[in-house]
Design a protein around this motif. Structure first.
Motif, PDB file in Angstrom:
ATOM      1  N   PRO A 177       0.906  -1.369   0.100  1.00 22.23           N
ATOM      2  CA  PRO A 177      -0.099   0.104  -0.188  1.00 22.23           C
ATOM      3  C   PRO A 177       0.955   1.213   0.127  1.00 22.23           C
ATOM      4  O   PRO A 177       0.484   2.363  -0.285  1.00 22.23           O
ATOM      5  CB  PRO A 177      -0.826  -0.111   1.255  1.00 22.23           C
ATOM      6  N   ALA A 178       2.104   1.203   0.554  1.00 24.25           N
ATOM      7  CA  ALA A 178       2.804   2.409   0.447  1.00 24.25           C
ATOM      8  C   ALA A 178       3.150   2.843  -0.903  1.00 24.25           C
ATOM      9  O   ALA A 178       3.436   4.269  -1.141  1.00 24.25           O
ATOM     10  CB  ALA A 178       4.214   2.103   1.391  1.00 24.25           C
ATOM     11  N   GLU A 179       3.097   2.009  -1.720  1.00 20.86           N
ATOM     12  CA  GLU A 179       3.557   2.326  -3.157  1.00 20.86           C
ATOM     13  C   GLU A 179       2.290   3.533  -3.640  1.00 20.86           C
ATOM     14  O   GLU A 179       2.715   4.492  -4.340  1.00 20.86           O
ATOM     15  CB  GLU A 179       3.414   1.265  -4.187  1.00 20.86           C
ATOM     16  N   ILE A 180       1.047   3.298  -3.428  1.00 21.13           N
ATOM     17  CA  ILE A 180       0.187   4.322  -3.852  1.00 21.13           C
ATOM     18  C   ILE A 180       0.004   5.213  -2.878  1.00 21.13           C
ATOM     19  O   ILE A 180      -0.347   6.464  -3.303  1.00 21.13           O
ATOM     20  CB  ILE A 180      -1.373   3.494  -3.922  1.00 21.13           C
ATOM     21  N   LYS A 181       0.235   5.058  -1.570  1.00 22.81           N
ATOM     22  CA  LYS A 181       0.322   6.094  -0.664  1.00 22.81           C
ATOM     23  C   LYS A 181       1.530   7.087  -0.826  1.00 22.81           C
ATOM     24  O   LYS A 181       1.122   8.136  -0.161  1.00 22.81           O
ATOM     25  CB  LYS A 181       0.427   5.578   0.857  1.00 22.81           C
ATOM     26  N   SER A 182       2.471   6.684  -1.323  1.00 18.43           N
ATOM     27  CA  SER A 182       3.510   7.612  -1.509  1.00 18.43           C
ATOM     28  C   SER A 182       3.115   8.865  -2.829  1.00 18.43           C
ATOM     29  O   SER A 182       3.932   9.680  -2.832  1.00 18.43           O
ATOM     30  CB  SER A 182       4.796   6.974  -1.984  1.00 18.43           C
ATOM     31  N   GLU A 185      -1.088  12.751  -5.097  1.00 23.67           N
ATOM     32  CA  GLU A 185      -2.438  12.816  -4.980  1.00 23.67           C
ATOM     33  C   GLU A 185      -2.908  11.543  -6.038  1.00 23.67           C
ATOM     34  O   GLU A 185      -2.331  10.956  -6.837  1.00 23.67           O
ATOM     35  CB  GLU A 185      -3.022  14.131  -5.973  1.00 23.67           C
ATOM     36  N   THR A 186      -4.025  10.762  -5.483  1.00 21.78           N
ATOM     37  CA  THR A 186      -4.273   9.614  -6.053  1.00 21.78           C
ATOM     38  C   THR A 186      -5.650   9.561  -6.639  1.00 21.78           C
ATOM     39  O   THR A 186      -6.770   9.862  -5.985  1.00 21.78           O
ATOM     40  CB  THR A 186      -4.141   8.409  -5.370  1.00 21.78           C
ATOM     41  N   TYR A 191      -5.755   4.693  -8.872  1.00 26.46           N
ATOM     42  CA  TYR A 191      -5.802   3.708  -8.121  1.00 26.46           C
ATOM     43  C   TYR A 191      -6.116   2.314  -8.777  1.00 26.46           C
ATOM     44  O   TYR A 191      -5.619   1.206  -8.646  1.00 26.46           O
ATOM     45  CB  TYR A 191      -6.865   3.990  -7.175  1.00 26.46           C
TER      46      TYR A 191
END
Length: 205
Positions: A177-182, A185-186, A191
């Motif tokens: 999950p850290a990949e997308i949280k980094s 803005e998403t 996503y």
């Protein structure tokens, strides 16, 4: 701010309390729990019959495979999730179940033979063992080329086994999950593009 309650609210609370009574629990057991148990017993019947506590992967993986196949079929048919992410989950479930099937059957040599050709077998032949009078030893009639071929097949089978085990656990573990949280803005599309459907903890509906 004025808060008001209606009779409907109190009726709902009363119903929730009543569900804790012994007669309601008995009804729930007979109406829901027991039928579900019998359905599950039938679903896992082969796995239960073949279960042996000492069988390692052959004791655990069949239950997981059966459960994943059932989940995938049900989620694909009845799942309420949006199609874009649901279809990815279902594909990963089927892939994980297929990998488990290979690990259960241990057919890695057969898979390697499909790539490199079948292992060369000769009829068994024995000869007197010179160092042990009265004993016999197996004669190796394979040519050097045949020995090299068989070695390659066994080596490739081991590679396939390691690769499938690694892929299976990567699917069950899921993405980081850290990949997308980094990302600063998403968006929903970003996503959706990132999510590949893996991760056992996400396989629910």
């Amino acid at each position: 701010m004025k808060i008001e309650t209606t009779d409907t609210f109190f009726n709902s609370v009363k119903q929730m309390v009543n569900r804790e009574k012994w007669y309601w629990k008995t009804w729930d057991f007979l109406r829901y729990d027991m039928p579900r148990f019998l359905k599950n017993l039938w679903l896992f019947r082969k796995d239960l019959y073949n279960y042996r506590w000492y069988s390692g992967q052959h004791a655990v993986l069949p239950f997981m495979k059966t459960a994943l196949m059932d989940m995938a079929a049900k989620i694909d048919e009845r799942g309420s999730e949006v199609e874009s992410s649901k279809s990815k989950k279902v594909m990963k479930m089927w892939r994980a179940a297929k990998l488990m099937e290979h690990c259960i059957e241990e057919n890695f040599i057969e898979l390697a033979e499909k790539e490199l050709g079948e292992i060369i077998h000769r009829d068994l032949e024995f000869e007197d063992a010179p160092d042990h009078p009265g004993c016999y030893q197996l004669v190796n009639n394979n040519t050097p080329e045949e020995e090299e071929h068989n070695t390659k097949v066994f080596a490739r089978a081991r590679e396939i086994e390691e690769s499938m085990w690694s892929e299976l656990w990567d699917i069950l573990k899921g993405q980081n999950p850290a990949e997308i949280k980094s990302l600063p803005e998403t968006t929903e599309k970003e996503y959706d593009d990132w999510y590949d459907g893996s991760g056992l903890r996400n396989w629910w509906d």
